[in-house]
Write a protein that holds these residues in place. Structure first.
Motif, mmCIF file in Angstrom:
data_model
loop_
_atom_site.group_PDB
_atom_site.id
_atom_site.type_symbol
_atom_site.label_atom_id
_atom_site.label_comp_id
_atom_site.label_asym_id
_atom_site.label_seq_id
_atom_site.Cartn_x
_atom_site.Cartn_y
_atom_site.Cartn_z
ATOM 1 N N PHE A 115 6.700 -10.979 12.595
ATOM 2 C CA PHE A 115 5.513 -10.738 11.787
ATOM 3 C C PHE A 115 5.191 -9.282 11.536
ATOM 4 C CE2 PHE A 115 4.748 -14.979 13.403
ATOM 5 C CZ PHE A 115 4.190 -15.624 12.317
ATOM 6 N N CYS A 116 5.888 -8.374 12.168
ATOM 7 C CA CYS A 116 5.306 -7.029 12.183
ATOM 8 C C CYS A 116 6.367 -5.931 12.140
ATOM 9 C CB CYS A 116 4.486 -6.917 13.449
ATOM 10 S SG CYS A 116 3.675 -5.349 13.666
ATOM 11 N N ALA A 117 5.980 -4.797 11.542
ATOM 12 C CA ALA A 117 6.888 -3.647 11.427
ATOM 13 C C ALA A 117 7.276 -3.073 12.793
ATOM 14 C CB ALA A 117 6.230 -2.558 10.585
ATOM 15 N N TYR A 118 6.523 -3.394 13.830
ATOM 16 C CA TYR A 118 6.867 -2.875 15.165
ATOM 17 C C TYR A 118 8.017 -3.662 15.818
ATOM 18 C CZ TYR A 118 2.741 0.128 15.177
ATOM 19 O OH TYR A 118 1.815 1.109 14.875
ATOM 20 N N CYS A 132 -8.588 -13.081 9.194
ATOM 21 C CA CYS A 132 -7.757 -12.503 8.149
ATOM 22 C C CYS A 132 -6.859 -13.569 7.487
ATOM 23 C CB CYS A 132 -6.913 -11.407 8.800
ATOM 24 S SG CYS A 132 -5.450 -10.972 7.901
ATOM 25 N N ILE A 187 -3.274 -14.015 8.747
ATOM 26 C CA ILE A 187 -3.128 -14.754 10.011
ATOM 27 C C ILE A 187 -3.265 -16.252 9.757
ATOM 28 C CG2 ILE A 187 -4.057 -15.063 12.345
ATOM 29 C CD1 ILE A 187 -5.168 -12.196 12.155
ATOM 30 N N THR A 239 -0.802 -6.715 18.311
ATOM 31 C CA THR A 239 -1.338 -5.731 17.381
ATOM 32 C C THR A 239 -2.847 -5.977 17.250
ATOM 33 O OG1 THR A 239 -0.457 -7.162 15.651
ATOM 34 C CG2 THR A 239 0.758 -5.147 16.111
ATOM 35 N N CYS A 240 -3.265 -6.705 16.191
ATOM 36 C CA CYS A 240 -4.710 -6.948 16.078
ATOM 37 C C CYS A 240 -5.097 -8.175 16.917
ATOM 38 C CB CYS A 240 -5.096 -7.154 14.613
ATOM 39 S SG CYS A 240 -4.347 -8.612 13.874
ATOM 40 N N LYS A 276 -4.236 -11.740 15.417
ATOM 41 C CA LYS A 276 -2.819 -12.140 15.478
ATOM 42 C C LYS A 276 -2.418 -12.478 16.905
ATOM 43 C CE LYS A 276 -0.268 -9.033 13.125
ATOM 44 N NZ LYS A 276 0.995 -8.436 12.657
ATOM 45 N N CYS A 279 -3.856 -2.838 4.108
ATOM 46 C CA CYS A 279 -3.221 -4.040 4.686
ATOM 47 C C CYS A 279 -1.968 -4.427 3.889
ATOM 48 C CB CYS A 279 -4.188 -5.214 4.620
ATOM 49 S SG CYS A 279 -5.662 -5.012 5.625
ATOM 50 N N PRO A 280 -1.075 -5.207 4.499
ATOM 51 C CA PRO A 280 0.071 -5.718 3.730
ATOM 52 C C PRO A 280 -0.413 -6.430 2.465
ATOM 53 C CG PRO A 280 0.358 -6.177 6.066
ATOM 54 C CD PRO A 280 -1.031 -5.637 5.903
ATOM 55 N N CYS A 323 2.690 -0.646 5.869
ATOM 56 C CA CYS A 323 3.515 -0.411 7.067
ATOM 57 C C CYS A 323 5.006 -0.618 6.811
ATOM 58 C CB CYS A 323 3.049 -1.308 8.195
ATOM 59 S SG CYS A 323 3.332 -3.046 7.848
ATOM 60 N N CYS A 347 -0.052 2.495 12.232
ATOM 61 C CA CYS A 347 -0.778 1.299 11.800
ATOM 62 C C CYS A 347 -2.192 1.421 12.332
ATOM 63 C CB CYS A 347 -0.112 0.039 12.350
ATOM 64 S SG CYS A 347 -1.085 -1.455 12.017
ATOM 65 N N CYS A 376 -10.153 -7.981 8.384
ATOM 66 C CA CYS A 376 -9.224 -7.069 9.060
ATOM 67 C C CYS A 376 -10.028 -5.846 9.500
ATOM 68 C CB CYS A 376 -8.087 -6.641 8.136
ATOM 69 S SG CYS A 376 -7.040 -5.424 8.968
ATOM 70 N N PHE A 400 -8.229 -2.015 9.607
ATOM 71 C CA PHE A 400 -8.083 -1.320 8.320
ATOM 72 C C PHE A 400 -9.445 -1.098 7.657
ATOM 73 C CE2 PHE A 400 -3.546 -2.408 8.554
ATOM 74 C CZ PHE A 400 -3.011 -1.195 8.154
HETATM 75 S S1 BJ8 Z 1 2.378 -2.660 11.535
HETATM 76 S S2 BJ8 Z 1 -0.162 -3.621 9.254
HETATM 77 S S3 BJ8 Z 1 2.511 -5.823 10.122
HETATM 78 S S4 BJ8 Z 1 -0.013 -5.050 12.499
HETATM 79 S S5 BJ8 Z 1 -2.935 -9.492 10.576
HETATM 80 S S6 BJ8 Z 1 -3.797 -6.031 11.161
HETATM 81 S S7 BJ8 Z 1 -4.133 -7.464 7.939
HETATM 82 S S8 BJ8 Z 1 -6.259 -8.515 10.586
HETATM 83 S S9 BJ8 Z 1 -0.657 -7.199 9.387
HETATM 84 FE FE1 BJ8 Z 1 0.269 -5.524 10.335
HETATM 85 FE FE2 BJ8 Z 1 2.140 -4.794 12.043
HETATM 86 FE FE3 BJ8 Z 1 0.204 -3.136 11.398
HETATM 87 FE FE4 BJ8 Z 1 2.047 -3.719 9.659
HETATM 88 FE FE5 BJ8 Z 1 -5.273 -6.699 9.670
HETATM 89 FE FE6 BJ8 Z 1 -4.647 -9.182 9.230
HETATM 90 FE FE7 BJ8 Z 1 -4.342 -8.153 11.634
HETATM 91 FE FE8 BJ8 Z 1 -2.767 -7.421 9.731
#
Ligand code: BJ8
Length: 384
Positions: free
Chosen positions: A38-41, A77, A80, A106-107, A110, A248-249, A274, A304, A337, A340
């Motif tokens: 799900f994520c760039a990390y 969000c 999610i 991350t958030c 998620k 946000c994406p 990201c 991020c 979100c 952001f």
């Molecule tokens: S590196 S942007 S893919 S966490 S899911 S943070 S929009 S409330 S996607 Fe993300 Fe990794 Fe960061 Fe990129 Fe906000 Fe929604 Fe959370 Fe989101």
């Protein structure tokens, strides 16, 4: 195996994505290893080195959200809810066919969703530090990346060697260089492609399976666009206002926001999210003595809003505005979100300090605010 029902929205989704869906079934049935993320990390080189194809599972459609809301709160969000909804309703072939999913802390939304997702499909969660600023953060993340490697080794009863990791780094670096070339096309005045074309090229590459095939698909499109430009073709008029889209994406709202920008005389010249240039330009030292550490160090550097502080994002956006001769910044915030949304205050200030027109756009995956978005975007572009 249960019957898989494809959601209606896929009918009109980009051809590349549809082709990927068909390809994935055949790939898995022929013994291919598939994981979702799900994520760039997520450190992709670990998967490459294990011959595991990894696909992004971020939900980009509103369609499964009503089902997701039977379980998840409404004020969450859309990314999610959509992601969970696809798993919950068995409507995404990638989620359906993957061997396991990798999530990350991350958030808040998620990371708590992953607990529920784990009840549907095996989900491994990477414990990402909340900040890059502490001296120990690099070591914590290195241990996490190592644990992921060990998890994958155990899962498939394989050994991931340093040689395989190094080879994966080389291929991913080559892919990133090619992707940077693609972004560079938008630096021309006028840009060589419409943003919608850039995005479909990226999507096509993404579902081409494997970094080498992705690179080939990017290289072919880049050569085509350059040749057409040299022959005098101008897909975007010179008068188009140059927009940097940050926040946000954006995949889930790209029709609602991206197409509306282009319809109203704008063109997105820089997708500053990201997975855009700021992350793609982070390469990995192919000759590092400790290749696993070089991989983990690279991913921890990503900017991020889930990180605090996150000053690197503002600095990067400022640099991108100069590089791409940007006329205005649109800061996209998906509803609920918080990271952001709060950070948009700093983005707005950075823009004001540098004399760059700024607009914040808060939206979700539904079409209920399409009219309002059209009016606001048209007014913003008109004023540039
Ligand atoms: S590196 S942007 S893919 S966490 S899911 S943070 S929009 S409330 S996607 Fe993300 Fe990794 Fe960061 Fe990129 Fe906000 Fe929604 Fe959370 Fe989101």
């Amino acid at each position: 195996m249960k019957n898989l029902t494809l959601p209606k929205s896929f009918d009109d989704f980009v051809d590349a994505r549809k082709a990927g869906f068909l390809h994935v079934k055949e790939y898995v049935e022929n013994g291919g290893r598939l994981a979702g993320m799900f994520c760039a990390y997520t450190p992709l080189e670990i998967f490459d080195a294990a011959d595991v194809t990894v696909v992004g599972l971020c939900g980009t459609s509103n369609e499964p959200i009503p089902d997701a809301e039977k379980v998840l709160p409404k004020n969450l969000c859309p990314l999610i809810k959509s992601s969970y909804g696809f798993a919950y309703t068995d409507k995404c072939p990638y989620t359906y066919f993957c061997d396991f999913i990798v999530g990350e802390t991350t958030c808040d939304g998620k990371k708590k969703m992953y607990e529920l997702l784990g009840e549907i499909k095996e989900t491994y969660v990477l414990q990402l530090p909340q900040s890059q600023a502490r001296d120990y953060a690099g070591e914590v993340w290195y241990q996490e990346v190592k644990l992921l490697k060990e998890f994958i080794e155990k899962k498939y009863d394989i050994t991931i060697t340093d040689e395989k990791l190094r080879e994966a780094v080389r291929k991913r670096n080559a892919l990133r260089r090619s992707q940077l070339e693609l972004y560079k096309l938008q630096g021309a005045v006028p840009p060589m492609m419409k943003a919608s074309e850039v995005m479909s090229t990226l999507a096509k590459g993404l579902f081409a399976f494997g970094p080498e095939q992705q690179k080939m698909s990017f290289d072919a499109r880049i050569a085509e666009a350059k040749a057409a430009y040299e022959a005098g073709e101008r897909p975007v008029p010179e008068s188009a206002k140059r927009i940097l889209l940050t926040g946000c994406p954006s995949s889930g709202v790209i029709q609602k926001v991206g197409q509306t920008i282009e319809r109203n005389g704008g063109v997105i010249v820089c997708l500053d999210d990201c997975s855009g240039e700021r992350t793609t330009s982070m390469l990995i030292d192919e000759n590092a003595d400790d290749i696993l550490r070089a991989i983990s160090d690279r991913y921890l550097k990503i900017h991020c809003s889930v990180m605090t502080p996150n000053d690197g994002r503002m600095e990067n956006t400022k640099a991108m505005c100069e590089k791409y001769k940007v006329d205005g910044v649109i800061d996209l915030v998906l509803q609920a979100c918080h990271t952001f949304n709060v950070e948009s205050v700093r983005m707005e200030k950075m823009c004001a300090d540098n004399g760059i027109p700024y607009m914040k756009l808060e939206t979700d995956y539904s079409n209920t605010d399409s009219g309002q978005i059209e009016t606001r975007l048209a007014a913003f572009i008109e004023m540039l």
